[in-house]
Design a protein around this motif. Structure first.
Motif, mmCIF file in Angstrom:
data_model
loop_
_atom_site.group_PDB
_atom_site.id
_atom_site.type_symbol
_atom_site.label_atom_id
_atom_site.label_comp_id
_atom_site.label_asym_id
_atom_site.label_seq_id
_atom_site.Cartn_x
_atom_site.Cartn_y
_atom_site.Cartn_z
ATOM 1 N N ALA A 204 -40.509 120.971 -1.564
ATOM 2 C CA ALA A 204 -40.284 119.522 -1.641
ATOM 3 C C ALA A 204 -40.296 119.062 -3.097
ATOM 4 O O ALA A 204 -39.885 117.933 -3.401
ATOM 5 C CB ALA A 204 -41.341 118.801 -0.838
ATOM 6 N N GLY A 205 -40.820 119.916 -3.979
ATOM 7 C CA GLY A 205 -40.880 119.571 -5.405
ATOM 8 C C GLY A 205 -42.274 119.173 -5.825
ATOM 9 O O GLY A 205 -42.447 118.384 -6.766
ATOM 10 N N LYS A 206 -43.280 119.737 -5.169
ATOM 11 C CA LYS A 206 -44.683 119.373 -5.460
ATOM 12 C C LYS A 206 -45.054 119.789 -6.881
ATOM 13 O O LYS A 206 -45.605 118.992 -7.659
ATOM 14 C CB LYS A 206 -45.640 120.046 -4.446
ATOM 15 C CG LYS A 206 -45.374 119.650 -3.002
ATOM 16 C CD LYS A 206 -46.267 120.351 -2.024
ATOM 17 C CE LYS A 206 -46.016 121.840 -1.903
ATOM 18 N NZ LYS A 206 -44.703 122.184 -1.328
ATOM 19 N N SER A 207 -44.755 121.055 -7.198
ATOM 20 C CA SER A 207 -45.128 121.557 -8.526
ATOM 21 C C SER A 207 -44.370 120.785 -9.607
ATOM 22 O O SER A 207 -44.940 120.415 -10.658
ATOM 23 C CB SER A 207 -44.809 123.051 -8.652
ATOM 24 O OG SER A 207 -45.399 123.744 -7.589
ATOM 25 N N THR A 208 -43.120 120.517 -9.357
ATOM 26 C CA THR A 208 -42.318 119.765 -10.323
ATOM 27 C C THR A 208 -42.932 118.383 -10.539
ATOM 28 O O THR A 208 -43.009 117.883 -11.666
ATOM 29 C CB THR A 208 -40.860 119.639 -9.813
ATOM 30 O OG1 THR A 208 -40.402 120.922 -9.389
ATOM 31 C CG2 THR A 208 -39.935 119.103 -10.878
ATOM 32 N N ASP A 222 -39.582 126.787 -8.461
ATOM 33 C CA ASP A 222 -38.428 127.632 -8.169
ATOM 34 C C ASP A 222 -37.722 127.088 -6.942
ATOM 35 O O ASP A 222 -38.318 126.360 -6.137
ATOM 36 C CB ASP A 222 -38.918 129.075 -7.904
ATOM 37 C CG ASP A 222 -37.774 130.072 -7.952
ATOM 38 O OD1 ASP A 222 -36.633 129.642 -8.198
ATOM 39 O OD2 ASP A 222 -38.045 131.257 -7.712
ATOM 40 N N PRO A 225 -39.591 129.329 -2.219
ATOM 41 C CA PRO A 225 -41.012 128.995 -2.118
ATOM 42 C C PRO A 225 -41.794 129.805 -3.130
ATOM 43 O O PRO A 225 -41.592 131.002 -3.247
ATOM 44 C CB PRO A 225 -41.368 129.417 -0.690
ATOM 45 C CG PRO A 225 -40.075 129.423 0.042
ATOM 46 C CD PRO A 225 -39.025 129.776 -0.959
ATOM 47 N N CYS A 226 -42.615 129.147 -3.916
ATOM 48 C CA CYS A 226 -43.290 129.912 -4.958
ATOM 49 C C CYS A 226 -44.799 129.704 -5.062
ATOM 50 O O CYS A 226 -45.506 130.608 -5.476
ATOM 51 C CB CYS A 226 -42.636 129.676 -6.310
ATOM 52 S SG CYS A 226 -42.903 128.046 -6.963
ATOM 53 N N THR A 227 -45.294 128.529 -4.690
ATOM 54 C CA THR A 227 -46.734 128.317 -4.887
ATOM 55 C C THR A 227 -47.523 128.993 -3.775
ATOM 56 O O THR A 227 -47.389 128.628 -2.605
ATOM 57 C CB THR A 227 -47.055 126.806 -4.922
ATOM 58 O OG1 THR A 227 -46.153 126.180 -5.830
ATOM 59 C CG2 THR A 227 -48.471 126.562 -5.347
ATOM 60 N N ARG A 368 -36.671 114.385 -4.890
ATOM 61 C CA ARG A 368 -35.274 114.849 -4.839
ATOM 62 C C ARG A 368 -34.344 113.725 -4.378
ATOM 63 O O ARG A 368 -33.325 113.978 -3.744
ATOM 64 C CB ARG A 368 -35.132 116.076 -3.925
ATOM 65 C CG ARG A 368 -36.012 117.234 -4.349
ATOM 66 C CD ARG A 368 -36.026 118.327 -3.304
ATOM 67 N NE ARG A 368 -34.782 119.069 -3.344
ATOM 68 C CZ ARG A 368 -34.681 120.370 -3.591
ATOM 69 N NH1 ARG A 368 -35.794 121.069 -3.813
ATOM 70 N NH2 ARG A 368 -33.539 120.952 -3.615
ATOM 71 N N ASP A 370 -32.563 112.004 -6.194
ATOM 72 C CA ASP A 370 -31.321 112.060 -6.974
ATOM 73 C C ASP A 370 -30.229 112.777 -6.200
ATOM 74 O O ASP A 370 -29.048 112.507 -6.379
ATOM 75 C CB ASP A 370 -31.579 112.771 -8.314
ATOM 76 C CG ASP A 370 -32.140 114.158 -8.119
ATOM 77 O OD1 ASP A 370 -31.507 115.141 -8.504
ATOM 78 O OD2 ASP A 370 -33.261 114.267 -7.527
HETATM 79 N N1 LIG Z 1 -32.559 117.877 -7.346
HETATM 80 C C1 LIG Z 1 -33.858 117.934 -7.494
HETATM 81 N N2 LIG Z 1 -34.447 119.099 -7.455
HETATM 82 C C2 LIG Z 1 -35.785 119.137 -7.574
HETATM 83 C C3 LIG Z 1 -36.534 118.003 -7.765
HETATM 84 N N3 LIG Z 1 -37.833 118.361 -7.838
HETATM 85 C C4 LIG Z 1 -37.874 119.669 -7.709
HETATM 86 N N4 LIG Z 1 -36.626 120.181 -7.566
HETATM 87 C C5 LIG Z 1 -36.289 121.571 -7.372
HETATM 88 O O1 LIG Z 1 -36.726 122.029 -6.135
HETATM 89 C C6 LIG Z 1 -37.125 123.357 -6.205
HETATM 90 C C7 LIG Z 1 -38.516 123.527 -5.735
HETATM 91 O O2 LIG Z 1 -39.333 122.841 -6.593
HETATM 92 P P1 LIG Z 1 -40.929 123.148 -6.577
HETATM 93 O O3 LIG Z 1 -41.569 122.199 -7.509
HETATM 94 O O4 LIG Z 1 -41.173 124.592 -6.814
HETATM 95 O O5 LIG Z 1 -41.242 122.779 -5.125
HETATM 96 P P2 LIG Z 1 -42.628 123.025 -4.417
HETATM 97 O O6 LIG Z 1 -42.738 122.032 -3.380
HETATM 98 O O7 LIG Z 1 -43.695 123.111 -5.431
HETATM 99 O O8 LIG Z 1 -42.374 124.482 -3.795
HETATM 100 P P3 LIG Z 1 -43.478 125.411 -3.122
HETATM 101 O O9 LIG Z 1 -44.635 125.340 -4.041
HETATM 102 O O10 LIG Z 1 -42.887 126.728 -3.061
HETATM 103 O O11 LIG Z 1 -43.761 124.838 -1.832
HETATM 104 C C8 LIG Z 1 -36.992 123.723 -7.670
HETATM 105 O O12 LIG Z 1 -35.835 124.464 -7.872
HETATM 106 C C9 LIG Z 1 -36.952 122.442 -8.379
HETATM 107 O O13 LIG Z 1 -36.185 122.517 -9.589
HETATM 108 C C10 LIG Z 1 -35.868 116.758 -7.800
HETATM 109 O O14 LIG Z 1 -36.417 115.701 -7.969
HETATM 110 N N5 LIG Z 1 -34.530 116.778 -7.683
#
Ligand SMILES: Nc1nc2c(ncn2[C@@H]2O[C@H](COP(=O)(O)OP(=O)(O)OP(=O)(O)O)[C@@H](O)[C@H]2O)c(=O)[nH]1
Length: 822
Positions: A204-208, A222, A225-227, A368, A370
């Motif tokens: 969902a973009g949690k780490s981001t 990534d 799934p990475c975390t 996400r 955008d």
């Molecule tokens: N388009 C878009 N992509 C995003 C956004 N935020 C994150 N991403 C992408 O989504 C993918 C997953 O992002 P993560 O931050 O790893 O997501 P996560 O929820 O932490 O993933 P897990 O820890 O594996 O559950 C990455 O490739 C990011 O670049 C966003 O706001 N917009």
């Protein structure tokens, strides 16, 4: 406002907040003590009544509704919700904190519990249970509900098969879990820092988002799934200003000052550790610096220490999800990241509902955004979902729901450009929610949980007051109905015992009377018996005497035997009478048992049949009244042998054959000795006769006369001898019968036998009387035991009624106190 004024304002706010913390802390302790007290009561005194049947009915009505609407059960997938899911979600929505239960509510509840299928119940039933067999009864219970994942049917035996004690045990476990959770809440309230959990579906973009919030590309992200483990990001000031990453194998043992409790991870290895962690570490502790000022940074804000916790995606695997569910209990703020492209998945809904038990407000970031073309549509659909999942969050959606792009924010940060308006607003709101509205973010969840617990306690207390009242009424009815039966039993016992004693006494008196009369008569007429013995002549006189004696003995034996037979007959009759009394007793016992069965209305007939008197060993005494083993024979009673033995001592004597006292039969003598004068005839003894004659002869003057007299005397003597010889058989009979009679009288023959047979009769009848008394006594004792048990149970129910009523009031007051902390 000047900086000093701001600081003063902040200090005042801090003090107010600290006071709220202290009050809530105390209320949480009281709530925990209350739960512990209920647990004790549940274990030791009164298994808490749990309204399962009502829940089952609710489940059934929902299942019916589900069938007709064709709704499906819960499914775990990333697919978008359809209409039926939305309905389901609606039914799963957590309760908002409810108003305190009033006395009217309790009265209504008591009325509900005694009249099944009430309108209130029916109304609540229709919406309270999920179709997946999961117990959800939000209108009645929330925190203390038992999650009995069973497929209920109100009319099935499932409810019946769940023993009261099993429910009580499950309830006890639930109470313990709640106590543990309250401990965590207490710790959280006492903790000066604020923990923000960033969670949501995979990718969902949690780490981001975390990186964007701290303006630092520290956490790996990534497309895949990475975390793989929890990453707690805190300000480096908490580590003496040193940026460092600690990989912690056991979070409970972690101590920053003890290097043995963690491994330091190089920044370059962070990605590997986060992505490849194979259960080696439970958590990463990341100390980092945010270059921004206190007014801008979330981590170092000048108010509280903040920890941002990035978590593995919800639907990564069940273990991780479970860990996450457990983890959210100890955090203050949930930032739920929703992938704008997927909306809320079922995993997300489950998580939100679970979190909703205590967190009324959840900070939702739709990331996400955008990537979404029709943003307004997406926004509308997601807000609709939120309205159902977390109504209070929806109510404050302007502050708590944000549509952003973390990715764009990071890109802007890298490029040195300004943050987007939506992201800045989101940051501001999160900061406000975490720092300024700390009551809402930190204390409100604990308050909400405590309120829900206390409402549940009130609800269950009211249920149990109603249940105890019902039980008291039932027991009173049992006691009332049982009283006439008990009195009848006492009356019957008294009457039967009196009759049995009377039968025994009458029988003994009758046997004694009969034996005495019969044997006395026998001893008086022994000579008549002897007369039946044939006299064989003078030469066999001795054996004749022996025969006479033997015949008398035989006769006596026979008569004693007759007395014995009479005693047997009397015993037999007495036993029959006692048997009838015992039959009446058994009928009474049977009717009491049947009445009891009807009262209890228990279907377990086989068990009851075992207990019925007809097949019950408790009536073993019945056999004593039947059959041959119980019959008394004359030989058992009579000791006739003892008569022969006694008479064996009677030896024939010469005097038994010669009776010089002729007075008893003088007529015979006169026929033989016709010459005797009338004077002589009047004499009484042979010697007297002769002497009289001789005296007469001496008084006569003439020799002839003297000769005549002598001759007469000689004739009389001769006649007498002849008479004696000829009367010898009668003499034998007479003498022997009188000797035997005399001897029997001396020996106390009649009294002995009367005594013996009376004793034997008593001995033969007494056990039956005892049996009757004993079985009656047992019946009375059983009845008394039953009554004592009813009284004991009523006493417990009365105690419980009082206890739960007081508990309800206590929970109500405590809930008011908890509510007053705001
Ligand atoms: N388009 C878009 N992509 C995003 C956004 N935020 C994150 N991403 C992408 O989504 C993918 C997953 O992002 P993560 O931050 O790893 O997501 P996560 O929820 O932490 O993933 P897990 O820890 O594996 O559950 C990455 O490739 C990011 O670049 C966003 O706001 N917009």
């Amino acid at each position: 406002m000047s900086a000093t004024a701001t600081r003063q304002e902040q200090e005042i706010q801090q003090r107010i907040f600290a006071d709220k913390c202290r009050r809530l802390h105390n209320h949480l302790l009281s709530t925990k003590a209350l739960l512990s007290e209920i647990g004790d009561y549940n274990r030791t005194k009164w298994p808490v009544h749990y309204p399962l049947a009502r829940i089952a009915r609710a489940h059934e009505s929902l299942a019916n509704a589900g069938t007709s609407s064709g709704s499906s059960g819960l499914r775990r997938s990333n697919s978008m919700l359809n209409a039926s899911d939305a309905t389901l979600v609606n039914s799963l929505a957590p309760t908002p904190v409810r108003r305190t239960m009033t006395t009217e509510d309790v009265t209504q509840l008591a009325a509900d519990s005694s009249s099944s299928g009430s309108s209130r119940t029916a109304h609540a039933d229709a919406t309270d249970i999920s179709s997946a067999g999961r117990l959800l009864d939000p209108s009645d219970l929330s925190v203390l509900k038992l999650d009995l994942r069973l497929s209920y049917h109100a009319d099935s035996d499932v409810m019946g098969s769940l023993e009261e004690s099993s429910i009580a045990r499950l309830f006890d476990e639930r109470l313990s879990q709640c106590e543990v959770h309250i401990d965590k809440l207490i710790a959280r309230v006492a903790d000066k820092s604020s923990k923000i959990l960033v969670t949501g579906d995979l990718n969902a973009g949690k780490s981001t988002l975390v990186n964007a919030l701290i303006r630092h590309d520290i956490l790996p992200f990534d497309q895949q799934p990475c975390t793989m483990l929890f990453c707690e990001v805190v300000d480096a000031s908490q580590n003496n200003g040193i940026e460092e990453i600690h990989a912690v194998p056991d979070i409970h043992k972690y101590n920053r000052l003890d290097p043995l409790t963690y491994n330091v991870v190089k920044m370059s290895d962070l990605e590997d550790v986060v992505m490849e962690n194979d259960e080696q570490y439970q958590q990463l502790k990341i100390y980092t610096k945010d270059k921004r000022s206190d007014q801008q940074s979330l981590l170092h804000n000048g108010i509280v220490d903040v920890a941002l916790i990035d978590s593995p995606g919800l639907n990564r695997d069940s273990l991780k999800t479970t860990q996450l569910f457990a983890r959210q209990e100890e955090i203050d703020v949930v930032v739920f990241v929703v992938n704008a492209e997927n909306h809320f998945t079922l995993s997300g809904q489950d998580f939100l509902l679970n979190a909703g038990n205590e967190k009324a407000h959840i900070f939702i970031v739709v990331n996400r955004f955008d990537a979404i073309r029709r943003k307004d549509r997406c926004e509308r659909m997601i807000l609709d979902q939120i309205r159902d999942l977390s109504p209070l969050t929806y109510a404050e959606r302007d502050d708590l729901v944000h549509f952003v792009s973390a990715h764009e924010q990071l890109a802007a940060e890298r490029a040195g450009s300004a943050s987007s308006e939506s992201f800045s607003r989101m940051e501001k709101c999160l900061r406000s929610f975490t720092l300024e509205q700390r009551f809402k973010s930190k204390l409100a969840p604990a308050q909400r949980y405590a309120m829900n617990v206390l409402f549940d306690v009130q609800y269950l207390a009211a249920e149990n007051v109603a249940s105890a009242t019902k039980r008291i009424q039932e027991i009173n009815a049992l006691l009332r109905e049982g009283m006439p039966k008990y009195e009848t039993l006492l009356q019957e016992r008294k009457e039967s015992t009196r009759q049995a004693e009377s039968i025994l006494d009458d029988s003994c008196i009758e046997v004694r009377r009969h034996t005495t009369a019969h044997l006395t008569n026998t001893t008086l007429h022994l000579q008549d018996v002897a007369e039946k013995v044939m006299y064989p002549g003078l030469l066999s006189l001795w054996s004749y005497a022996e025969n006479v004696l033997l015949t008398m003995v035989r006769h006596l034996e026979h008569e004693v035997y007759e007395c014995d037979r009479f005693a047997c007959f009397t015993i037999h009759q007495a036993r029959n009478q006692l048997g009838k009394l015992d039959d009446q007793r058994r009928m009474l016992d049977l009717s009491l048992d049947q009445q009891q069965q009807q009262q209890q209305q228990k279907p377990s007939l086989p068990m009851k049949e075992k207990m019925s008197p007809a097949s019950n060993s408790k009536d073993e005494g019945i056999s004593l009244l039947d059959g041959t083993n119980a019959s008394v024979t004359a030989s058992q009673l009579a000791s006739v042998g003892s008569i022969s033995n006694a008479l064996d001592t009677v030896q024939l004597e010469l005097s038994d054959f010669i009776d010089l006292d002729l007075g008893h039969n003088w007529g015979t003598l006169t026929s033989i000795s016709a010459s005797a004068s009338l004077t002589l005839l009047a004499s009484k003894s042979m010697a007297g006769n002769v002497v009289t004659l001789l005296r007469l002869s001496s008084t006569m003057g003439t020799a002839t006369a003297r000769r005549l007299m002598v001759a007469a005397a000689a004739l009389i003597s001769l006649g007498s001898v002849f008479y004696v010889v000829s009367d010898m058989d009668a003499t034998v009979r007479r003498k022997l019968s009188s000797r035997v009679s005399l001897m029997l009288a001396e020996e106390g023959f009649v009294q002995d036998h009367a005594e013996r047979l009376t004793t034997e009769t008593s001995r033969a009848i007494r056990p039956f009387v005892w049996h009757l008394q004993h079985t009656f006594q047992r019946m009375v004792e059983a009845e008394e035991h039953k009554r004592a048990d009813h009284l004991r149970r009523r006493h417990i129910a009365q105690d419980s009624q009082i206890y739960f009523d007081e508990l309800r009031i206590k929970a109500q007051e405590l809930a008011n106190a908890v509510r007053s902390v705001h």
